[in-house]
Design a protein around this motif. Structure first.
Motif, PDB file in Angstrom:
ATOM      1  N   UNK A  99       0.823  -1.215   0.000  1.00  0.00           N
ATOM      2  CA  UNK A  99       0.000   0.000   0.000  1.00  0.00           C
ATOM      3  C   UNK A  99       0.856   1.264   0.000  1.00  0.00           C
ATOM      4  N   UNK A 100       2.111   1.149   0.437  1.00  0.00           N
ATOM      5  CA  UNK A 100       2.971   2.334   0.427  1.00  0.00           C
ATOM      6  C   UNK A 100       3.406   2.683  -0.996  1.00  0.00           C
ATOM      7  N   UNK A 101       3.613   1.677  -1.845  1.00  0.00           N
ATOM      8  CA  UNK A 101       3.927   1.971  -3.239  1.00  0.00           C
ATOM      9  C   UNK A 101       2.677   2.476  -3.983  1.00  0.00           C
ATOM     10  N   UNK A 102       1.518   1.929  -3.618  1.00  0.00           N
ATOM     11  CA  UNK A 102       0.278   2.458  -4.189  1.00  0.00           C
ATOM     12  C   UNK A 102       0.096   3.925  -3.809  1.00  0.00           C
ATOM     13  N   UNK A 103       0.510   4.258  -2.587  1.00  0.00           N
ATOM     14  CA  UNK A 103       0.407   5.648  -2.131  1.00  0.00           C
ATOM     15  C   UNK A 103       1.284   6.562  -2.984  1.00  0.00           C
ATOM     16  N   UNK A 104       2.488   6.090  -3.343  1.00  0.00           N
ATOM     17  CA  UNK A 104       3.367   6.876  -4.214  1.00  0.00           C
ATOM     18  C   UNK A 104       2.689   7.119  -5.559  1.00  0.00           C
ATOM     19  N   UNK A 105       2.171   6.028  -6.144  1.00  0.00           N
ATOM     20  CA  UNK A 105       1.511   6.146  -7.452  1.00  0.00           C
ATOM     21  C   UNK A 105       0.338   7.125  -7.389  1.00  0.00           C
ATOM     22  N   UNK A 106      -0.503   6.961  -6.387  1.00  0.00           N
ATOM     23  CA  UNK A 106      -1.698   7.806  -6.275  1.00  0.00           C
ATOM     24  C   UNK A 106      -1.329   9.275  -6.089  1.00  0.00           C
ATOM     25  N   UNK A 107      -0.331   9.548  -5.250  1.00  0.00           N
ATOM     26  CA  UNK A 107       0.078  10.934  -5.006  1.00  0.00           C
ATOM     27  C   UNK A 107       0.652  11.569  -6.262  1.00  0.00           C
ATOM     28  N   UNK A 108       1.455  10.810  -7.013  1.00  0.00           N
ATOM     29  CA  UNK A 108       2.008  11.335  -8.263  1.00  0.00           C
ATOM     30  C   UNK A 108       0.894  11.586  -9.274  1.00  0.00           C
ATOM     31  N   UNK A 109      -0.050  10.661  -9.325  1.00  0.00           N
ATOM     32  CA  UNK A 109      -1.166  10.812 -10.260  1.00  0.00           C
ATOM     33  C   UNK A 109      -2.010  12.034  -9.909  1.00  0.00           C
ATOM     34  N   UNK A 110      -2.289  12.190  -8.625  1.00  0.00           N
ATOM     35  CA  UNK A 110      -3.084  13.349  -8.194  1.00  0.00           C
ATOM     36  C   UNK A 110      -2.330  14.654  -8.378  1.00  0.00           C
ATOM     37  N   UNK A 111      -0.986  14.572  -8.365  1.00  0.00           N
ATOM     38  CA  UNK A 111      -0.176  15.774  -8.581  1.00  0.00           C
ATOM     39  C   UNK A 111      -0.092  16.150 -10.053  1.00  0.00           C
ATOM     40  N   UNK A 112      -0.649  15.301 -10.916  1.00  0.00           N
ATOM     41  CA  UNK A 112      -0.698  15.635 -12.333  1.00  0.00           C
ATOM     42  C   UNK A 112       0.396  15.009 -13.171  1.00  0.00           C
ATOM     43  N   UNK A 113       1.185  14.086 -12.603  1.00  0.00           N
ATOM     44  CA  UNK A 113       2.225  13.422 -13.386  1.00  0.00           C
ATOM     45  C   UNK A 113       1.575  12.317 -14.221  1.00  0.00           C
ATOM     46  N   UNK A 114       1.585  12.485 -15.549  1.00  0.00           N
ATOM     47  CA  UNK A 114       0.935  11.533 -16.438  1.00  0.00           C
ATOM     48  C   UNK A 114       1.878  10.445 -16.924  1.00  0.00           C
ATOM     49  N   UNK A 115       3.090  10.431 -16.448  1.00  0.00           N
ATOM     50  CA  UNK A 115       4.077   9.456 -16.918  1.00  0.00           C
ATOM     51  C   UNK A 115       4.498   8.531 -15.780  1.00  0.00           C
ATOM     52  N   UNK A 116       3.508   7.968 -15.095  1.00  0.00           N
ATOM     53  CA  UNK A 116       3.777   7.084 -13.968  1.00  0.00           C
ATOM     54  C   UNK A 116       3.356   5.664 -14.306  1.00  0.00           C
ATOM     55  N   UNK A 117       4.252   4.726 -14.128  1.00  0.00           N
ATOM     56  CA  UNK A 117       3.973   3.313 -14.338  1.00  0.00           C
ATOM     57  C   UNK A 117       4.080   2.596 -12.998  1.00  0.00           C
ATOM     58  N   UNK A 118       3.116   1.736 -12.709  1.00  0.00           N
ATOM     59  CA  UNK A 118       3.105   1.029 -11.436  1.00  0.00           C
ATOM     60  C   UNK A 118       3.040  -0.474 -11.668  1.00  0.00           C
ATOM     61  N   UNK A 119       4.016  -1.201 -11.101  1.00  0.00           N
ATOM     62  CA  UNK A 119       4.034  -2.655 -11.165  1.00  0.00           C
ATOM     63  C   UNK A 119       3.861  -3.208  -9.754  1.00  0.00           C
ATOM     64  N   UNK A 120       2.921  -4.116  -9.612  1.00  0.00           N
ATOM     65  CA  UNK A 120       2.692  -4.788  -8.335  1.00  0.00           C
ATOM     66  C   UNK A 120       3.070  -6.259  -8.518  1.00  0.00           C
ATOM     67  N   UNK A 121       4.126  -6.680  -7.875  1.00  0.00           N
ATOM     68  CA  UNK A 121       4.673  -8.017  -8.087  1.00  0.00           C
ATOM     69  C   UNK A 121       4.140  -9.007  -7.049  1.00  0.00           C
ATOM     70  N   UNK A 122       3.786 -10.183  -7.519  1.00  0.00           N
ATOM     71  CA  UNK A 122       3.343 -11.260  -6.632  1.00  0.00           C
ATOM     72  C   UNK A 122       4.500 -12.232  -6.446  1.00  0.00           C
ATOM     73  N   UNK A 123       5.429 -11.839  -5.611  1.00  0.00           N
ATOM     74  CA  UNK A 123       6.629 -12.636  -5.376  1.00  0.00           C
ATOM     75  C   UNK A 123       6.628 -13.150  -3.943  1.00  0.00           C
ATOM     76  N   UNK A 124       7.133 -14.358  -3.711  1.00  0.00           N
ATOM     77  CA  UNK A 124       7.165 -14.895  -2.344  1.00  0.00           C
ATOM     78  C   UNK A 124       8.327 -14.366  -1.512  1.00  0.00           C
ATOM     79  N   UNK A 125       9.205 -13.564  -2.115  1.00  0.00           N
ATOM     80  CA  UNK A 125      10.452 -13.188  -1.437  1.00  0.00           C
ATOM     81  C   UNK A 125      10.346 -11.930  -0.581  1.00  0.00           C
TER      82      UNK A 125
END
Length: 522
Positions: free
Chosen positions: A457-483
């Motif tokens: 959720x902390x990385x989602x928070x980064x994405x959301x804040x950048x998006x709300x700030x108007x940055x249209x060049x944000x890519x978000x990857x959510x990895x399903x890794x066991x590590x």
């Protein structure tokens, strides 16, 4: 010999206490009739004759041998045999592996006429005693080559406490070639305890901490980019830190070294870029603490960062991670050998460092991986159980603590973990969105669903804040890794492919796909 008496039933016990010479069961009572009240002695004799009182010896933590009532000497570690004769009066348990203790009278089992059995545990704990050694000299103090050094003789002013260093040193390593335009540089920011040695090279052929991610054709392609990795200020692998020598005193700074911030770390490395003649980075890439640094770099110098990658980072530290790092720091600071941080000419605080690493290791991986790797498997198939490690997971944590304890300076762990706690990209701004609005370049944010210390959720928070700030060049990857958090060190397919694609893709579309097809649900 002093004895403590127990009889069957609370009423009998109370009556017994009322007739004792001092009326307190917490004090030693003498079995010698001369030193006891007549009433007490008579009652005790009556109870013993009825077989309602017997005696046994308990365990002691003493390491010395013991002498039983029969005069037999028991060496440390030897467990004597119990006399199982039929006479209740002769049923006495000799002290195993310890010095004599006051006898303790216990009730007899009235149904079978036998004493209640007692077999204690050996109080030798090798898992504790073997940790008391400080071990060899710290390894970090021996790493004096294989990297380059940038020295600034100008005073370096830090963010907090109006602190200033008389000079600053930044250790760094490079791979690849800087082009004529000097616009192909990629700066890799490390995690908490990593050195500048991200990749092996001729001066240092040992594998780097990101060995498989950096190199020709790798995620950070050295055939295309000039790659730089530096040791953080506050660290112990060549950059200025608590173990460095203060030029004004010719002694180690120790805990006189000022508190550092993520902002200070970024500013120091941009001084390095100035030294190398690099004005603008092609990319700033970081994971964990490095993910904080890459965000801060783009916020402080929006005109000098063309794109950034933040892996398993956060926009601001939250209570759960702060609490975990606080406990790690406390284990070090409570080690007597820490000596308020002035241990460089004394005994190394290995125990505190080892425990801090064991705590940290719990947060670097995930529960599903623990289940898969260890489950409830035991170290050895035996019925003998002690308070030392029984399960493989315990043994693994101990190994991690032991192997790391000499590799990193405890003071550096204190300083850099504190910098992580203090990190907040919105500090000085009215909101997180305002703080993120300073970042105008394309951004890749990556997170791991099983991460404990930097939850997804902390990385989602980064994405959301950048998006709300108007940055249209944000890519978000959510990895399903066991590590868990260590995914950035292990997952070539997920992390490696994502980083490579982002660094090498032409950004003409400016994140159009992200904006229109992959927006997170509100």
């Amino acid at each position: 010999m002093a004895s403590l008496y127990f009889t069957r039933g609370a009423s009998n016990l109370l009556r017994l206490l009322k007739t004792s010479s001092d009326g307190c069961i917490c004090k030693k009572l003498s079995t010698d009739a001369k030193n006891s009240s007549p009433a007490f002695s008579a009652r005790h004799s009556a109870l013993r004759n009825k077989g309602l009182i017997v005696q046994f010896r308990g365990l002691s933590s003493s390491s010395a041998g013991s002498v039983g009532e029969d005069g037999t000497t028991h060496e440390r570690g030897q467990i004597p045999q119990v006399d199982r004769s039929s006479s209740a009066d002769s049923r006495q348990y000799h002290t195993p592996s310890c010095a004599p203790l006051p006898q303790l009278d216990v009730p007899v089992d009235e149904q079978f006429g036998k004493p209640s059995p007692f077999k204690g545990m050996d109080t030798e704990f090798p898992c504790v005693s073997r940790n008391r050694s400080v071990g060899p000299d710290p390894e970090y103090a021996k790493i004096v080559s294989g990297y380059k050094v940038f020295n600034s003789k100008e005073a370096f002013y830090l963010k907090y406490n109006n602190a200033v260093l008389p000079e600053i040193t930044v250790a760094y390593e490079t791979w690849g070639e800087l082009n004529e335009e000097k616009d192909n540089a990629v700066l890799i920011y490390t995690g908490l305890s990593a050195s500048s040695h991200a990749k092996s090279h001729e001066e240092n052929p040992a594998p780097g901490w990101w060995e498989k991610f950096v190199g020709p054709g790798c995620a950070v392609d050295t055939s295309k980019f000039f790659v730089i990795c530096a040791n953080h200020v506050g660290g112990c692998y060549g950059s200025s830190g608590p173990s460095s020598i203060n030029p004004l005193t010719n002694q180690a700074y120790a805990t006189t070294f000022p508190v550092v911030s993520v902002e200070d770390m970024v500013r120091a490395q941009f001084l390095l870029l100035d030294h190398l003649g690099i004005y603008k980075l092609h990319g700033a890439v970081g994971s964990s603490l490095g993910g904080m640094c890459s965000l801060m770099a783009a916020a402080l110098h929006p005109d000098r960062v063309a794109r950034l990658v933040s892996i398993s980072g956060c926009a601001q530290s939250h209570p759960s991670s702060i609490a975990m790092r606080y406990i790690q720091r406390k284990t070090i600071m409570c080690d007597p050998n820490w000596n308020s941080g002035h241990y460089y000419d004394g005994v190394f605080p290995k125990m505190g460092m080892k425990l801090a690493r064991e705590i940290g290791t719990m947060t670097y991986r995930s529960g599903p991986e623990w289940d898969h790797r260890f489950g409830r498997k035991r170290i050895e198939d035996t019925d003998h159980i002690s308070l030392c490690p029984t399960f493989l997971i315990e043994n693994y944590l101990e190994h991690q603590g032991e192997s790391f304890s000499n590799k990193y300076d405890p003071n550096s762990l204190l300083y850099i973990s504190k910098a992580m706690d203090l990190f907040d990209i919105s500090e000085g701004c009215p909101s997180l969105t305002e703080g993120m609005s300073r970042i105008t370049c394309p951004v890749l944010v990556m997170g791991v669903q099983t991460d404990i210390i930097f939850p997804i959720w902390q990385q989602r928070e980064i994405f959301t804040a950048l998006d709300e700030a108007g940055n249209e060049a944000v890519t978000f990857y959510e990895l399903n890794s066991p590590y868990g958090h260590d995914t950035f060190l292990l997952d070539l397919n997920g992390v490696g492919a994502g980083v490579k694609g982002f660094l090498e893709t032409d950004m003409v579309e400016k994140g159009w796909l992200t904006k229109h097809k992959h927006r997170l649900p509100k």
